[in-house]
Design a protein around this motif. Sequence first.
Motif, PDB file in Angstrom:
ATOM      1  N   ASP A 131       0.853  -1.182   0.000  1.00 17.22           N
ATOM      2  CA  ASP A 131       0.000   0.000   0.000  1.00 17.22           C
ATOM      3  C   ASP A 131       0.895   1.242   0.000  1.00 17.22           C
ATOM      4  O   ASP A 131       1.999   1.209  -0.541  1.00 17.22           O
ATOM      5  N   TYR A 132       0.425   2.317   0.615  1.00 19.28           N
ATOM      6  CA  TYR A 132       1.198   3.560   0.618  1.00 19.28           C
ATOM      7  C   TYR A 132       2.244   3.606   1.727  1.00 19.28           C
ATOM      8  O   TYR A 132       2.940   4.621   1.883  1.00 19.28           O
ATOM      9  N   LEU A 137       6.829   5.934   4.603  1.00 21.03           N
ATOM     10  CA  LEU A 137       8.108   5.707   5.272  1.00 21.03           C
ATOM     11  C   LEU A 137       9.202   6.571   4.664  1.00 21.03           C
ATOM     12  O   LEU A 137      10.035   7.141   5.378  1.00 21.03           O
ATOM     13  N   LEU A 138       9.189   6.698   3.335  1.00 16.82           N
ATOM     14  CA  LEU A 138      10.194   7.518   2.661  1.00 16.82           C
ATOM     15  C   LEU A 138      10.035   8.991   3.019  1.00 16.82           C
ATOM     16  O   LEU A 138      11.014   9.685   3.323  1.00 16.82           O
ATOM     17  N   THR A 312      14.700   6.879  -8.801  1.00 18.61           N
ATOM     18  CA  THR A 312      14.201   5.510  -8.921  1.00 18.61           C
ATOM     19  C   THR A 312      13.468   5.083  -7.660  1.00 18.61           C
ATOM     20  O   THR A 312      12.409   4.439  -7.722  1.00 18.61           O
ATOM     21  N   THR A 313      14.009   5.449  -6.510  1.00 17.09           N
ATOM     22  CA  THR A 313      13.371   5.100  -5.241  1.00 17.09           C
ATOM     23  C   THR A 313      11.972   5.700  -5.144  1.00 17.09           C
ATOM     24  O   THR A 313      11.002   5.016  -4.793  1.00 17.09           O
ATOM     25  N   VAL A 314      11.866   6.982  -5.463  1.00 12.09           N
ATOM     26  CA  VAL A 314      10.561   7.647  -5.406  1.00 12.09           C
ATOM     27  C   VAL A 314       9.595   7.025  -6.409  1.00 12.09           C
ATOM     28  O   VAL A 314       8.420   6.782  -6.103  1.00 12.09           O
ATOM     29  N   ALA A 315      10.078   6.755  -7.616  1.00 10.99           N
ATOM     30  CA  ALA A 315       9.213   6.169  -8.646  1.00 10.99           C
ATOM     31  C   ALA A 315       8.651   4.823  -8.192  1.00 10.99           C
ATOM     32  O   ALA A 315       7.467   4.526  -8.391  1.00 10.99           O
TER      33      ALA A 315
END
Length: 371
Positions: A131-132, A137-138, A312-315
Amino acid sequence: MSAQVTTEEPVREGVTPPSPGAPRDRWRSRWPVWSGCLAALWSLLYGAAGLYWAAGGAGYPFAKVADDRSSASLLEPSRAEIVGPVIAAVGAAGVVAGVLMARGVGKGRARTWLLAYGWISACAMAFAVPDYSLLGLLVFAPLLVVFAFTGVPGPQDGVGDVLYWHRGNLIIIFVGGLLWAAATLAYQWRTANRCTACGRAPHGAARWTTPEATRRWGRWAVYIAALSSIPYDFTRLAWYFGWPLGITRPFLEDMQNTPGMLEIGLGLGLLSTAGGFLTHGLISRWGEVWPRWVWWKAGKRIHPLTAVVPATTVALVLVPGGLMNARHVTAEMWGANGPGILWTVWGLALGAATLAYHLRRRGACARCGRA
């Protein structure tokens, strides 16, 4: 019939190969092997957990629990006696597939089935099931570090009330998805006689990966990514100034009566807007050379990974958050989840823009020498 493919790459004349004695180089060159082994190991452990839950073991992470201990996973709520055996079966298949991929075995139909299993597993684990929570967490990672020492504001007793088992399990599944993506990509390149360091074929790079082509489609990807965040940003700004856009008036009043709630929403909206602005760096000069406003590095070359890793992490974490919102949107409260559906578009577009940036800046491969 099956075929086993070597991990050795041909090296062009005039290109100095990496020293085979360097541990770091050996680790990199053998990533097609260890990625498959790690995917198989993950499948073994999680499959065993599924068998344990199917037999009535405690800790089933998709059981129906209180709202403050639940997740919004695609599999929750569900029954362990139904989902547990499925997890065990998928895990057993993953062990076999991972070992075969690590050994580079398979051609023809067998290779097709292995690739299908790998990519379906990767997408399901990384995007469909979570889920989100990963996105949250990020975004809130710096605050969670502070909360670990100061305590979490509000009714929560500690960080454990934020990162509880049902959410932690989704992080484990997400990591499994990344492992399967790495293993499958390595296997796909390896069995197609491509360089396992850069993915280029013996006859050279594909036309869509040339710098000219990546500038064209990368620009469109950046525009789509930046525009996808606007509905979310606008609704949070509207709520902050008292306009219940897409929500009920009582819900807005509840947020107004909760200290810090609207401010957090506004902050998230502004952070999203800033992210859209930074995305333009993937097609701008200031995404390759540090601009003047970063005075301590102004004029210096930006290492590609400085942009590729965070983008890439955000994507990756945007996509499951968007899919989760699509499952929970309602007509009366569309403003709460509706704009978040576009996170999926945002994540995919940002991923494409990041890929274009990487392809444009990667240069010649140090292993195979292809450009």
